[in-house]
Design a protein around this motif. Structure first.
Motif, PDB file in Angstrom:
ATOM      1  N   ASP A  14      -4.239   7.529  -9.404  1.00 45.52           N
ATOM      2  CA  ASP A  14      -5.073   8.421  -8.593  1.00 45.52           C
ATOM      3  C   ASP A  14      -6.299   7.747  -8.008  1.00 45.52           C
ATOM      4  O   ASP A  14      -7.184   8.408  -7.469  1.00 45.52           O
ATOM      5  N   ILE A  15      -6.395   6.418  -8.089  1.00 44.22           N
ATOM      6  CA  ILE A  15      -7.492   5.707  -7.422  1.00 44.22           C
ATOM      7  C   ILE A  15      -7.158   5.644  -5.937  1.00 44.22           C
ATOM      8  O   ILE A  15      -6.201   4.987  -5.525  1.00 44.22           O
ATOM      9  N   GLY A  16      -7.932   6.349  -5.124  1.00 43.63           N
ATOM     10  CA  GLY A  16      -7.610   6.474  -3.707  1.00 43.63           C
ATOM     11  C   GLY A  16      -8.368   5.517  -2.819  1.00 43.63           C
ATOM     12  O   GLY A  16      -9.273   4.792  -3.269  1.00 43.63           O
ATOM     13  N   ASP A  17      -8.017   5.512  -1.552  1.00 45.15           N
ATOM     14  CA  ASP A  17      -8.717   4.687  -0.574  1.00 45.15           C
ATOM     15  C   ASP A  17     -10.205   5.034  -0.569  1.00 45.15           C
ATOM     16  O   ASP A  17     -10.582   6.209  -0.607  1.00 45.15           O
ATOM     17  N   LEU A  39      -3.392  -1.934  -9.583  1.00 49.85           N
ATOM     18  CA  LEU A  39      -4.097  -1.364  -8.436  1.00 49.85           C
ATOM     19  C   LEU A  39      -3.647  -2.040  -7.144  1.00 49.85           C
ATOM     20  O   LEU A  39      -3.502  -1.392  -6.101  1.00 49.85           O
ATOM     21  N   HIS A  40      -3.394  -3.334  -7.217  1.00 46.49           N
ATOM     22  CA  HIS A  40      -2.873  -4.055  -6.059  1.00 46.49           C
ATOM     23  C   HIS A  40      -1.505  -3.507  -5.655  1.00 46.49           C
ATOM     24  O   HIS A  40      -1.238  -3.253  -4.476  1.00 46.49           O
ATOM     25  N   LEU A  47     -11.774  -0.345  -0.893  1.00 43.64           N
ATOM     26  CA  LEU A  47     -12.424  -0.113  -2.185  1.00 43.64           C
ATOM     27  C   LEU A  47     -13.863  -0.612  -2.169  1.00 43.64           C
ATOM     28  O   LEU A  47     -14.194  -1.609  -1.531  1.00 43.64           O
ATOM     29  N   GLN A  48     -14.728   0.104  -2.888  1.00 47.77           N
ATOM     30  CA  GLN A  48     -16.128  -0.272  -3.045  1.00 47.77           C
ATOM     31  C   GLN A  48     -16.271  -0.791  -4.485  1.00 47.77           C
ATOM     32  O   GLN A  48     -16.322  -0.014  -5.435  1.00 47.77           O
ATOM     33  N   VAL A  49     -16.301  -2.096  -4.644  1.00 54.00           N
ATOM     34  CA  VAL A  49     -16.228  -2.714  -5.964  1.00 54.00           C
ATOM     35  C   VAL A  49     -17.619  -3.106  -6.465  1.00 54.00           C
ATOM     36  O   VAL A  49     -18.423  -3.659  -5.717  1.00 54.00           O
ATOM     37  N   ALA A  67      -5.859  -9.511  -0.168  1.00 58.18           N
ATOM     38  CA  ALA A  67      -5.028  -8.531   0.530  1.00 58.18           C
ATOM     39  C   ALA A  67      -5.861  -7.621   1.429  1.00 58.18           C
ATOM     40  O   ALA A  67      -5.337  -6.629   1.953  1.00 58.18           O
ATOM     41  N   SER A  68      -7.141  -7.941   1.596  1.00 62.62           N
ATOM     42  CA  SER A  68      -8.074  -7.159   2.437  1.00 62.62           C
ATOM     43  C   SER A  68      -8.150  -5.702   1.984  1.00 62.62           C
ATOM     44  O   SER A  68      -8.199  -4.781   2.796  1.00 62.62           O
ATOM     45  N   ARG A  69      -8.211  -5.508   0.682  1.00 62.71           N
ATOM     46  CA  ARG A  69      -8.248  -4.160   0.132  1.00 62.71           C
ATOM     47  C   ARG A  69      -9.638  -3.767  -0.356  1.00 62.71           C
ATOM     48  O   ARG A  69      -9.838  -2.651  -0.824  1.00 62.71           O
ATOM     49  N   ILE A  70     -10.587  -4.707  -0.278  1.00 64.45           N
ATOM     50  CA  ILE A  70     -11.961  -4.432  -0.706  1.00 64.45           C
ATOM     51  C   ILE A  70     -12.862  -4.414   0.525  1.00 64.45           C
ATOM     52  O   ILE A  70     -12.868  -5.355   1.319  1.00 64.45           O
TER      53      ILE A  70
END
Length: 251
Positions: A14-17, A39-40, A47-49, A67-70
């Motif tokens: 349930d961790i969303g964009d 998560l990957h 994501l805001q890490v 992967a340009s996800r952060i």
């Protein structure tokens, strides 16, 4: 009270964009590598890490970064990740650099319900005065700069106001944990893990060894289960997967 999840995939489903995520670890020591991998695979982006650092190019948070996800990182060290530097300088990544001790206290404060605190760290520098580049344009010019922070005099000395950090989720790794979420960390892997868990509204812990409630002595528990909402027991292979940033040998 049983907080266990069957798999890491279930725990992070349930961790969303756009979610904010506090992540434990220091370098590659004590990082929640199985949860990061899950998560990957799950696919959440933007994501805001919040983490001391962003792993390396091949391990830890560096996998999500590559992967340009952060979209944004709040941390205190960037030196082991070339992709991190590239994305920051080309405007793909927003970065808020924070003194390491201040970052630790901001996480702890957020976990304790303290909205802000004063510290001498950063007084008289751009950290307090503002103007540090947070995000660049593609041409290298500054798109977003840090704001000036409130300062105040106590006992004749100047201090800067820092805000506590609270995140939607937290990902941490522990050596041992029980089904109630009580956690024990091994030596230096304790680093940012307890603080990250405290700062997360939903703290997810991967544990190398899962034990039954009552098997951990109260005096041995580093983080009580009140701060942890989900626990996942690692497989033997997952527990053994630990990486070293730099191997140093002597003749």
């Amino acid at each position: 009270m049983d907080k266990t999840y069957a798999t890491t995939a279930d725990a992070v489903a349930d961790i969303g964009d756009g979610a904010s995520v506090a992540v434990g670890g220091f370098g590659l020591c004590g990082i929640p590598s199985a949860l990061i991998d899950a998560l990957h695979a799950q696919g959440a982006a933007s994501l805001q890490v919040v983490s001391n650092n962003c792993g390396t190019d091949d391990h830890g948070l560096g996998i999500l970064l590559g992967a340009s996800r952060i979209a944004r990182v709040t941390g205190s060290y960037v030196g082991e990740n070339k992709e991190f530097a590239h994305q920051y300088l080309t405007g793909e990544l927003e970065v808020e650099l924070v003194p390491q001790g201040t970052l630790a206290e901001r996480l702890r404060a957020g976990g304790c319900g303290i909205p802000a605190f004063y510290t001498p760290a950063g007084v008289g520098t751009p950290l307090a005065d503002g103007g540090i580049p947070w995000r660049h344009h593609a041409d290298g010019t500054v798109a977003v700069a840090s704001p000036a922070k409130e300062t105040r005099i106590f006992g004749g000395r100047e201090f800067v106001l820092e805000e506590g950090i609270v995140c939607d989720f937290a990902l941490v790794r522990a050596a041992r944990g029980d089904r109630h979420g009580n956690l024990v960390f091994d030596m230096s892997a304790r680093n940012f893990n307890p603080l990250a868990a405290m700062a997360g509204r939903v703290a997810i812990a991967e544990v190398e060894e899962l034990v039954e409630p009552g098997m951990l002595r109260p005096e041995d528990i580093h983080l009580p289960g009140v701060f942890v909402q989900r626990v996942v027991a690692l497989t033997a292979q997952q527990a053994a997967d630990k990486y070293i940033e730099k191997r140093t040998v002597t003749a």
